[in-house]
Design a protein around this motif. Structure first.
Motif, PDB file in Angstrom:
ATOM      1  N   ARG A 146      79.964 -47.551  49.000  1.00 36.90           N
ATOM      2  CA  ARG A 146      79.989 -46.632  47.843  1.00 36.90           C
ATOM      3  C   ARG A 146      80.244 -47.790  46.758  1.00 36.90           C
ATOM      4  NH1 ARG A 146      84.686 -42.957  49.840  1.00 36.90           N
ATOM      5  NH2 ARG A 146      85.243 -44.958  50.348  1.00 36.90           N
ATOM      6  N   TYR A 147      80.569 -48.833  46.872  1.00 39.68           N
ATOM      7  CA  TYR A 147      80.823 -49.847  45.834  1.00 39.68           C
ATOM      8  C   TYR A 147      79.664 -49.925  44.663  1.00 39.68           C
ATOM      9  CZ  TYR A 147      82.236 -53.997  43.078  1.00 39.68           C
ATOM     10  OH  TYR A 147      82.411 -54.923  42.135  1.00 39.68           O
ATOM     11  N   GLY A 148      79.957 -49.802  43.473  1.00 45.24           N
ATOM     12  CA  GLY A 148      78.855 -50.095  42.534  1.00 45.24           C
ATOM     13  C   GLY A 148      78.091 -48.643  42.163  1.00 45.24           C
ATOM     14  N   THR A 149      78.388 -47.566  42.853  1.00 44.46           N
ATOM     15  CA  THR A 149      77.852 -46.437  42.942  1.00 44.46           C
ATOM     16  C   THR A 149      78.586 -45.541  41.715  1.00 44.46           C
ATOM     17  OG1 THR A 149      78.989 -45.116  44.527  1.00 44.46           O
ATOM     18  CG2 THR A 149      76.937 -46.475  45.083  1.00 44.46           C
ATOM     19  N   GLY A 150      78.028 -44.423  41.446  1.00 47.19           N
ATOM     20  CA  GLY A 150      78.594 -43.478  40.266  1.00 47.19           C
ATOM     21  C   GLY A 150      78.768 -44.062  38.959  1.00 47.19           C
ATOM     22  N   GLN A 151      79.905 -43.723  38.092  1.00 52.12           N
ATOM     23  CA  GLN A 151      80.182 -43.899  36.815  1.00 52.12           C
ATOM     24  C   GLN A 151      81.282 -45.113  36.581  1.00 52.12           C
ATOM     25  OE1 GLN A 151      81.839 -41.137  34.578  1.00 52.12           O
ATOM     26  NE2 GLN A 151      82.169 -42.402  32.489  1.00 52.12           N
ATOM     27  N   LYS A 152      80.860 -46.349  36.152  1.00 52.87           N
ATOM     28  CA  LYS A 152      81.718 -47.595  36.122  1.00 52.87           C
ATOM     29  C   LYS A 152      82.886 -47.138  35.073  1.00 52.87           C
ATOM     30  CE  LYS A 152      82.362 -52.500  35.761  1.00 52.87           C
ATOM     31  NZ  LYS A 152      81.588 -53.662  35.768  1.00 52.87           N
ATOM     32  N   ILE A 160      83.345 -41.504  41.540  1.00 50.90           N
ATOM     33  CA  ILE A 160      82.061 -41.324  42.551  1.00 50.90           C
ATOM     34  C   ILE A 160      82.164 -39.681  42.816  1.00 50.90           C
ATOM     35  CG2 ILE A 160      81.364 -41.738  44.926  1.00 50.90           C
ATOM     36  CD1 ILE A 160      82.587 -44.578  44.217  1.00 50.90           C
ATOM     37  N   LEU A 161      80.922 -39.029  43.146  1.00 45.78           N
ATOM     38  CA  LEU A 161      80.930 -37.912  43.603  1.00 45.78           C
ATOM     39  C   LEU A 161      80.980 -37.832  45.157  1.00 45.78           C
ATOM     40  CD1 LEU A 161      80.390 -34.776  43.038  1.00 45.78           C
ATOM     41  CD2 LEU A 161      77.875 -35.259  43.535  1.00 45.78           C
ATOM     42  N   GLU A 162      82.164 -37.049  45.700  1.00 37.74           N
ATOM     43  CA  GLU A 162      82.350 -37.225  47.085  1.00 37.74           C
ATOM     44  C   GLU A 162      82.234 -35.861  47.392  1.00 37.74           C
ATOM     45  OE1 GLU A 162      82.718 -40.125  48.509  1.00 37.74           O
ATOM     46  OE2 GLU A 162      84.989 -40.357  48.571  1.00 37.74           O
ATOM     47  N   ALA A 163      82.041 -35.702  49.082  1.00 35.60           N
ATOM     48  CA  ALA A 163      81.791 -34.428  49.650  1.00 35.60           C
ATOM     49  C   ALA A 163      82.777 -34.334  50.754  1.00 35.60           C
ATOM     50  CB  ALA A 163      80.528 -34.203  50.310  1.00 35.60           C
ATOM     51  N   PHE A 164      83.725 -33.334  50.698  1.00 39.22           N
ATOM     52  CA  PHE A 164      84.751 -32.946  51.667  1.00 39.22           C
ATOM     53  C   PHE A 164      84.389 -31.416  52.166  1.00 39.22           C
ATOM     54  CE2 PHE A 164      86.718 -36.401  49.367  1.00 39.22           C
ATOM     55  CZ  PHE A 164      87.003 -37.414  50.290  1.00 39.22           C
ATOM     56  N   GLU A 165      84.032 -31.321  53.614  1.00 40.97           N
ATOM     57  CA  GLU A 165      83.888 -30.079  53.975  1.00 40.97           C
ATOM     58  C   GLU A 165      82.843 -29.359  53.218  1.00 40.97           C
ATOM     59  OE1 GLU A 165      86.619 -31.823  55.976  1.00 40.97           O
ATOM     60  OE2 GLU A 165      87.466 -30.932  53.961  1.00 40.97           O
ATOM     61  N   GLU A 166      83.113 -28.147  52.339  1.00 45.54           N
ATOM     62  CA  GLU A 166      82.444 -27.444  51.545  1.00 45.54           C
ATOM     63  C   GLU A 166      82.359 -27.774  50.218  1.00 45.54           C
ATOM     64  OE1 GLU A 166      83.297 -23.416  52.416  1.00 45.54           O
ATOM     65  OE2 GLU A 166      82.614 -23.424  54.368  1.00 45.54           O
ATOM     66  N   ASN A 167      83.367 -28.776  49.782  1.00 45.21           N
ATOM     67  CA  ASN A 167      83.571 -28.995  48.449  1.00 45.21           C
ATOM     68  C   ASN A 167      82.995 -30.513  48.119  1.00 45.21           C
ATOM     69  OD1 ASN A 167      85.852 -27.336  47.539  1.00 45.21           O
ATOM     70  ND2 ASN A 167      86.435 -27.787  49.589  1.00 45.21           N
ATOM     71  N   ARG A 168      82.512 -30.429  46.673  1.00 40.60           N
ATOM     72  CA  ARG A 168      81.946 -31.660  46.173  1.00 40.60           C
ATOM     73  C   ARG A 168      82.588 -31.932  44.754  1.00 40.60           C
ATOM     74  NH1 ARG A 168      77.484 -33.654  48.012  1.00 40.60           N
ATOM     75  NH2 ARG A 168      76.453 -34.667  46.186  1.00 40.60           N
ATOM     76  N   PHE A 169      83.457 -32.984  44.612  1.00 43.68           N
ATOM     77  CA  PHE A 169      83.963 -33.286  43.354  1.00 43.68           C
ATOM     78  C   PHE A 169      83.866 -34.732  43.164  1.00 43.68           C
ATOM     79  CE2 PHE A 169      87.095 -32.310  46.565  1.00 43.68           C
ATOM     80  CZ  PHE A 169      87.787 -33.612  46.624  1.00 43.68           C
ATOM     81  N   GLU A 170      84.199 -35.444  41.968  1.00 43.53           N
ATOM     82  CA  GLU A 170      84.147 -36.477  41.411  1.00 43.53           C
ATOM     83  C   GLU A 170      85.715 -37.088  41.870  1.00 43.53           C
ATOM     84  OE1 GLU A 170      80.896 -37.631  38.357  1.00 43.53           O
ATOM     85  OE2 GLU A 170      82.771 -36.636  37.913  1.00 43.53           O
ATOM     86  N   GLU A 171      85.868 -38.449  42.180  1.00 43.62           N
ATOM     87  CA  GLU A 171      87.162 -38.794  42.059  1.00 43.62           C
ATOM     88  C   GLU A 171      87.083 -40.496  41.751  1.00 43.62           C
ATOM     89  OE1 GLU A 171      89.034 -38.777  45.860  1.00 43.62           O
ATOM     90  OE2 GLU A 171      87.029 -39.253  46.994  1.00 43.62           O
TER      91      GLU A 171
END
Length: 209
Positions: A146-152, A160-171
């Motif tokens: 995931r290094y280098g992906t998402g917003q620097k 980075i946009l992550e997916a946990f179970e039914e949730n998706r959020f940036e962290e």
């Protein structure tokens, strides 16, 4: 972010019901080192806290999410664990006295911050540990895909946009080099940094105050 995640959980996934392997593997070392009081920093719903309390350590779990702590308290009550307590706090400002703990564990938490807050957190851990106290944690590595992906956000830090179970959020994710870890742990001794066998894109850190 984490409050929203825990508050929308319909049931605990299996991964949140079992201790992280490298924490369980540390129990013989804790016993050999005469560890009694342990802090789980960023304890979530308390999977590692509960495990260590059952192993007869006195445990404090700290997390920023009130919902996670409510779940953790409910689960510990079911287990009738009286050697386990929970506190709400941020990782870089802990309401705990100096030199009060024998060990601090921190699983997949510290790297969710910018570098400045990472440094504050490490300083807090050093402050609350007794002399010769142990620190055990994992940190995301620059080898992570995931290094280098998402917003620097800053050097080696990305939202980075992550997916946990039914949730998706940036962290936030700060990805560490081995050299950087050695630098932020310069006030510790016996620092050991190695890639986790089970997750080779994470560093496993052990250190002594």
């Amino acid at each position: 972010m984490w409050e929203r995640y825990y508050s929308t959980l319909r049931q605990l996934p299996r991964r949140l019901r079992q201790p992280v392997p490298f924490v369980a593997e540390a129990v013989p070392t804790f016993r050999h080192s005469n560890i009694k009081r342990v802090l789980d920093l960023g304890c979530g719903v308390g999977r590692n806290c509960t495990y260590l309390a059952k192993e007869n350590f006195d445990v404090i779990g700290v997390d920023i999410s009130l919902t996670a702590l409510r779940i953790a308290k409910r689960l510990s009550k079911k287990e009738k664990l009286k050697n386990l307590a929970f506190l709400q706090a941020t990782m870089d400002n802990l309401p705990l006295s100096d030199c009060m703990l024998d060990a601090v564990i921190c699983v997949s938490v510290i790297h969710h911050a910018i570098r400045r807050d990472v440094t504050k957190t490490i300083n807090e851990i050093h402050r609350i540990l007794k002399k010769n106290g142990l620190f055990l944690a994992n940190l995301a590595s620059v080898k992570d895909p995931r290094y280098g992906t998402g917003q620097k956000v800053e050097n080696n830090t990305f939202r980075i946009l992550e997916a946990f179970e039914e949730n998706r959020f940036e962290e936030l994710h700060h990805f560490f080099t081995k050299r950087e870890i050695s630098k932020i742990l310069r006030h510790f001794s016996n620092v050991r940094v190695e890639l986790l066998e089970s997750k080779p894109h994470y560093w496993k850190i052990t250190a002594t105050k």
